[in-house]
Write an enzyme that holds these catalytic residues in place. Structure first.
Site, mmCIF file in Angstrom:
data_model
loop_
_atom_site.group_PDB
_atom_site.id
_atom_site.type_symbol
_atom_site.label_atom_id
_atom_site.label_comp_id
_atom_site.label_asym_id
_atom_site.label_seq_id
_atom_site.Cartn_x
_atom_site.Cartn_y
_atom_site.Cartn_z
ATOM 1 N N HIS A 138 -15.806 -22.799 76.540
ATOM 2 C CA HIS A 138 -16.657 -21.616 76.751
ATOM 3 C C HIS A 138 -17.313 -21.225 75.426
ATOM 4 C CE1 HIS A 138 -17.910 -17.516 77.542
ATOM 5 N NE2 HIS A 138 -17.922 -17.865 78.825
ATOM 6 N N GLU A 145 -23.490 -22.865 81.370
ATOM 7 C CA GLU A 145 -23.588 -21.450 81.025
ATOM 8 C C GLU A 145 -24.417 -21.313 79.753
ATOM 9 O OE1 GLU A 145 -20.129 -19.208 82.915
ATOM 10 O OE2 GLU A 145 -19.413 -19.917 80.991
HETATM 11 P P1 PGA Z 1 -21.009 -12.915 82.553
HETATM 12 O O1 PGA Z 1 -20.052 -14.028 81.912
HETATM 13 O O2 PGA Z 1 -21.084 -13.202 84.020
HETATM 14 O O3 PGA Z 1 -20.347 -11.630 82.243
HETATM 15 O O4 PGA Z 1 -22.350 -13.068 81.885
HETATM 16 C C1 PGA Z 1 -20.184 -15.349 82.328
HETATM 17 C C2 PGA Z 1 -19.215 -16.245 81.612
HETATM 18 O O5 PGA Z 1 -18.997 -16.101 80.415
HETATM 19 O O6 PGA Z 1 -18.649 -17.142 82.262
#
Ligand code: PGA
Length: 263
Positions: free
Chosen positions: A96, A168
């Site tokens: 992440h 992401e």
């Molecule tokens: P968010 O986070 O939906 O709060 O933007 C997404 C993530 O980090 O997986």
């Protein structure tokens, strides 16, 4: 075979044990739409409590937001894959952007974690995503597929098939994030799909998800316009009603789409 849509949330650094239990109890009482696969990634402290609060046979999968690649030993502050599994994890998130940025998690570390997860019988959830500057330079697809290829570097093709990947974009995540449009997301998802197929053969990975400022406002549009197998959600799913609404949206998408397999 009917198509499955994965809808998951990482609680990141939120929720006490009691708050986590309350969420799990509300989730247990709710009906989950057919062919929707929910998953929840609590903090380490509440993983076992959430497992215990879900009824036997619950369709909700649990995971951890991080685990070390080493089997055991001198890893202060970390937990091993075996410990994650012991506390109830089936999935292990890795790579992440918050871990890459704040804790120096490298592509090599992600590859080692993916290997260790598979060895422990867990499913790696590999996160990839480009910073804003990379996108502005027109290099998002190349950057993201590069991260993904490194992450898969220690896995055999049949192991790649068991993994999940979440695209992401860093600029779309969190409070300061800007919700991405389907047009921004789709080409990168398509590039990741091609990479997954190249590495894993056949249909590639188990599921390809999108995450970053997903909410009840944009989820249906993303599912309709981006060739993903699901959504990975932070803030909008931290409240159980938000999570349940997203499960519902996924269910409606599947019934509208006739639950056909992905092309
Ligand atoms: P968010 O986070 O939906 O709060 O933007 C997404 C993530 O980090 O997986």
């Amino acid at each position: 075979m009917a198509r499955t849509l994965w809808i998951g949330t990482s609680w990141k650094m939120t929720k006490t044990i009691q708050e986590a239990r309350t969420f799990a109890e509300a989730l247990s009482d709710a009906s989950i739409p057919e062919h929707v696969q929910p998953f929840v990634l609590p903090a380490h402290t509440s993983l076992a409590a959430v497992r215990d609060a879900l009824p036997a046979g619950s369709p909700v999968l649990l995971g951890t937001q991080n685990a070390h690649w080493a089997a055991e030993g001198a890893g202060t502050g970390e937990i091993s894959m075996r410990m994650a599994a012991d506390a109830g994890a089936t999935l292990v998130e890795m790579g992440h952007s918050e871990r890459r940025e704040q804790f120096g998690e490298t592509d090599e570390a992600v590859a080692r974690k993916a290997r260790a997860a598979v060895d422990a019988g867990l499913v790696p959830l590999i996160c990839v995503g480009e910073p804003a500057g990379v996108r502005d330079a027109g290099a998002a697809e190349e950057f993201v597929t590069g991260q993904y290829a490194s992450a898969l570097g220690m896995l055999h093709a049949d192991e790649v098939k068991r993994t999940l990947v979440a695209y992401e974009p860093v600029w779309a995540i969190g409070e300061s994030g800007r919700a991405a449009t389907a047009a921004e997301v789709a080409p990168v998802v398509e590039a990741l799909r091609r990479e997954a197929e190249r590495r894993g053969g056949g249909t590639g990975c188990r599921a390809l998800l999108y995450g970053g400022s997903v909410s009840t406002r944009n989820a249906a549009g993303l599912l309709a316009d981006v060739p993903v197998d699901g959504l990975f959600v932070g803030r909008s799913a931290w409240d159980v009603s938000g999570f349940l609404s997203l499960l519902q949206i996924a269910g409606e998408h599947l019934s509208g789409a006739g639950a056909t397999p992905p092309a």
